[in-house]
Motif scaffolding. Structure first.
Motif, mmCIF file in Angstrom:
data_model
loop_
_atom_site.group_PDB
_atom_site.id
_atom_site.type_symbol
_atom_site.label_atom_id
_atom_site.label_comp_id
_atom_site.label_asym_id
_atom_site.label_seq_id
_atom_site.Cartn_x
_atom_site.Cartn_y
_atom_site.Cartn_z
ATOM 1 N N ARG A 1 -6.965 23.549 -16.538
ATOM 2 C CA ARG A 1 -8.042 23.981 -17.589
ATOM 3 C C ARG A 1 -9.126 22.892 -18.176
ATOM 4 N NH1 ARG A 1 -7.409 26.039 -23.664
ATOM 5 N NH2 ARG A 1 -9.564 26.779 -24.222
ATOM 6 N N MET A 2 -8.658 21.510 -18.139
ATOM 7 C CA MET A 2 -9.054 20.492 -18.537
ATOM 8 C C MET A 2 -10.431 19.822 -17.696
ATOM 9 S SD MET A 2 -5.989 19.034 -21.137
ATOM 10 C CE MET A 2 -6.093 19.652 -22.472
ATOM 11 N N VAL A 3 -9.321 19.461 -17.170
ATOM 12 C CA VAL A 3 -10.191 19.014 -14.651
ATOM 13 C C VAL A 3 -11.650 19.797 -14.790
ATOM 14 C CG1 VAL A 3 -10.116 18.005 -13.256
ATOM 15 C CG2 VAL A 3 -8.533 17.560 -14.534
ATOM 16 N N VAL A 4 -11.733 20.656 -15.083
ATOM 17 C CA VAL A 4 -12.807 21.567 -14.399
ATOM 18 C C VAL A 4 -13.607 21.956 -15.676
ATOM 19 C CG1 VAL A 4 -12.859 23.933 -13.148
ATOM 20 C CG2 VAL A 4 -11.238 23.523 -12.752
ATOM 21 N N SER A 5 -12.928 22.005 -16.689
ATOM 22 C CA SER A 5 -14.025 22.183 -17.611
ATOM 23 C C SER A 5 -14.755 21.339 -18.225
ATOM 24 C CB SER A 5 -13.316 22.793 -19.098
ATOM 25 O OG SER A 5 -12.515 24.161 -18.723
ATOM 26 N N GLY A 6 -14.102 20.024 -17.795
ATOM 27 C CA GLY A 6 -14.811 18.497 -18.456
ATOM 28 C C GLY A 6 -15.947 18.691 -17.387
ATOM 29 N N VAL A 7 -15.485 18.793 -15.821
ATOM 30 C CA VAL A 7 -16.325 18.461 -15.002
ATOM 31 C C VAL A 7 -17.420 19.648 -15.119
ATOM 32 C CG1 VAL A 7 -17.080 18.925 -12.437
ATOM 33 C CG2 VAL A 7 -14.938 17.362 -12.733
ATOM 34 N N LEU A 8 -17.570 20.428 -15.266
ATOM 35 C CA LEU A 8 -18.430 21.754 -15.494
ATOM 36 C C LEU A 8 -19.680 21.176 -16.333
ATOM 37 C CD1 LEU A 8 -16.319 24.984 -14.067
ATOM 38 C CD2 LEU A 8 -18.112 23.598 -13.096
ATOM 39 N N LEU A 9 -18.803 20.833 -17.688
ATOM 40 C CA LEU A 9 -19.422 20.722 -18.712
ATOM 41 C C LEU A 9 -20.563 19.471 -18.659
ATOM 42 C CD1 LEU A 9 -16.639 21.395 -21.906
ATOM 43 C CD2 LEU A 9 -18.996 22.313 -21.229
ATOM 44 N N LEU A 10 -19.606 17.981 -18.029
ATOM 45 C CA LEU A 10 -20.480 17.099 -17.457
ATOM 46 C C LEU A 10 -22.167 17.132 -16.848
ATOM 47 C CD1 LEU A 10 -17.910 14.416 -17.844
ATOM 48 C CD2 LEU A 10 -18.796 14.925 -19.498
ATOM 49 N N ILE A 11 -21.364 18.326 -15.735
ATOM 50 C CA ILE A 11 -22.287 18.810 -15.051
ATOM 51 C C ILE A 11 -23.538 19.181 -15.685
ATOM 52 C CG2 ILE A 11 -23.176 20.184 -12.782
ATOM 53 C CD1 ILE A 11 -20.676 19.232 -11.879
ATOM 54 N N PHE A 12 -23.250 20.532 -16.367
ATOM 55 C CA PHE A 12 -24.177 21.102 -17.025
ATOM 56 C C PHE A 12 -25.049 20.340 -18.164
ATOM 57 C CE2 PHE A 12 -25.869 23.661 -20.950
ATOM 58 C CZ PHE A 12 -26.402 24.377 -20.281
ATOM 59 N N ALA A 13 -24.457 18.455 -18.967
ATOM 60 C CA ALA A 13 -25.095 17.826 -20.028
ATOM 61 C C ALA A 13 -26.065 17.154 -18.936
ATOM 62 C CB ALA A 13 -24.229 17.160 -20.093
ATOM 63 N N GLN A 14 -25.594 16.424 -18.293
ATOM 64 C CA GLN A 14 -26.123 15.866 -16.816
ATOM 65 C C GLN A 14 -27.831 16.642 -16.887
ATOM 66 O OE1 GLN A 14 -26.464 12.660 -16.081
ATOM 67 N NE2 GLN A 14 -28.503 12.386 -15.142
ATOM 68 N N ILE A 15 -27.506 17.788 -15.885
ATOM 69 C CA ILE A 15 -28.855 18.935 -15.529
ATOM 70 C C ILE A 15 -29.141 18.819 -17.166
ATOM 71 C CG2 ILE A 15 -29.666 20.679 -14.971
ATOM 72 C CD1 ILE A 15 -26.475 21.346 -13.019
ATOM 73 N N THR A 16 -29.558 18.962 -18.159
ATOM 74 C CA THR A 16 -29.894 19.721 -19.244
ATOM 75 C C THR A 16 -30.735 18.116 -20.079
ATOM 76 O OG1 THR A 16 -27.891 19.622 -21.274
ATOM 77 C CG2 THR A 16 -29.187 21.381 -19.429
ATOM 78 N N GLY A 17 -30.473 16.845 -19.271
ATOM 79 C CA GLY A 17 -30.741 15.928 -19.883
ATOM 80 C C GLY A 17 -30.229 15.152 -20.748
#
Length: 300
Positions: A44-60
């Protein structure tokens, strides 16, 4: 429907989703004894963390910038290890050993540890309602733990211990990132925190369990990650642009309520009247802790 009402509904639904995530975890534990809290937490933590950081990067949001500042990086790591890790991992331990209802209700007393910190270290003045709420919450926990009998425990010492550690995690989860959130997106802070806590668990326990080849495991794990993490996080963070934090904290009551009702309906949890009384006392006590006079609210 106005934006405020819409986001209030979404914030409430986010809390319901967090409560439901414990039911997904209980379903995983029921499938196989090889599925442990640490494995669910790692994934949960690794997958969610990676996805949130990817989304953060995409949204600037520039998540990598946070890690270039030594002080910010240390805060994020502390947030992950001392905040998110006990909140997530210890919660799932209680879900496995007891049920999602007990785990969520015990975790719900976390605000009292925040209050303790504010009184001791930041010299916040206690209100009469704070003291009354603390006593009511303590009695509620006592009812859950003993069924009202002084000479026996209805919850094991292990469940009580991990449940209280989870509640302490709620406090550290709230207090540690306060400075960082003043200048950094919550999306970035949570993403890094989840990733670091997940990596820490992988390092501490690198052995991968022999998970059965069961499609239900995939769907339940997806529920923990998507419905129990990604969607409610986005809704709750988005709602704070339209509703007050005090309102959001009151909506947290939907989490233990949904977990309890779900445990009764889905897993056939039988709760004695004293259990319901104890749970309601804890929820009401936390709601009272977040109550502010109307005159205060008008000044905000």
């Amino acid at each position: 429907m106005t934006k405020k009402r819409l986001w209030t509904c979404l914030a409430a639904l986010a809390c319901v989703f967090w409560g439901i995530s414990g039911l997904f975890a209980k379903g995983l534990f029921n499938i196989s004894s090889s599925i442990r809290p640490i494995w669910i937490s790692q994934v949960r933590m690794v997958v969610s963390g990676v996805l949130l950081l990817i989304f953060a990067q995409i949204t600037g949001k520039r998540p990598l910038k946070t890690m270039t500042d030594k002080k910010d990086a240390i805060t994020v790591i502390a947030y992950g290890l001392l905040g998110l890790l006990p909140v997530q991992y210890c919660y799932f331990i209680v879900v496995q050993e007891a049920n999602a209802s007990i785990a969520t209700v015990l975790q719900f007393i976390g605000p009292f540890f925040v209050l303790f910190y504010m009184v001791v270290f930041e010299h916040q003045v206690l209100r009469a309602i704070d003291v009354i709420a603390a006593v009511v919450a303590f009695i509620g926990v006592f009812f859950l733990a003993t069924h009202g009998h002084f000479n026996q425990l209805s919850l094991t010492p292990s469940v009580l211990f991990w449940g209280l550690i989870s509640a302490v995690g709620v406090a550290t989860n709230t207090l540690i990132p306060r400075r960082l959130l003043d200048h950094t997106s919550s999306l970035v802070v949570t993403g890094w925190g989840l990733l670091f806590s997940g990596i820490a668990l992988v390092i501490a326990h690198p052995v991968w369990p022999k998970v059965p080849n069961n499609i239900n495991i995939f769907w339940l794990m997806a529920g923990v990650i998507v419905i129990g993490t990604l969607i409610p996080f986005q809704w709750m963070m988005g709602s704070l642009r339209y509703i007050k934090p005090s309102t959001a904290s009151l909506l947290d009551a939907f989490e233990p309520v949904s977990a309890t009702i779900g445990s009764v309906i889905i897993f056939g949890l039988v709760m004695a009247p004293i259990d319901w009384i104890g749970s309601i006392m804890i929820i009401c006590a936390v709601l009272a802790l977040n109550w502010e006079p109307k005159s205060h609210n008008k000044k905000e």
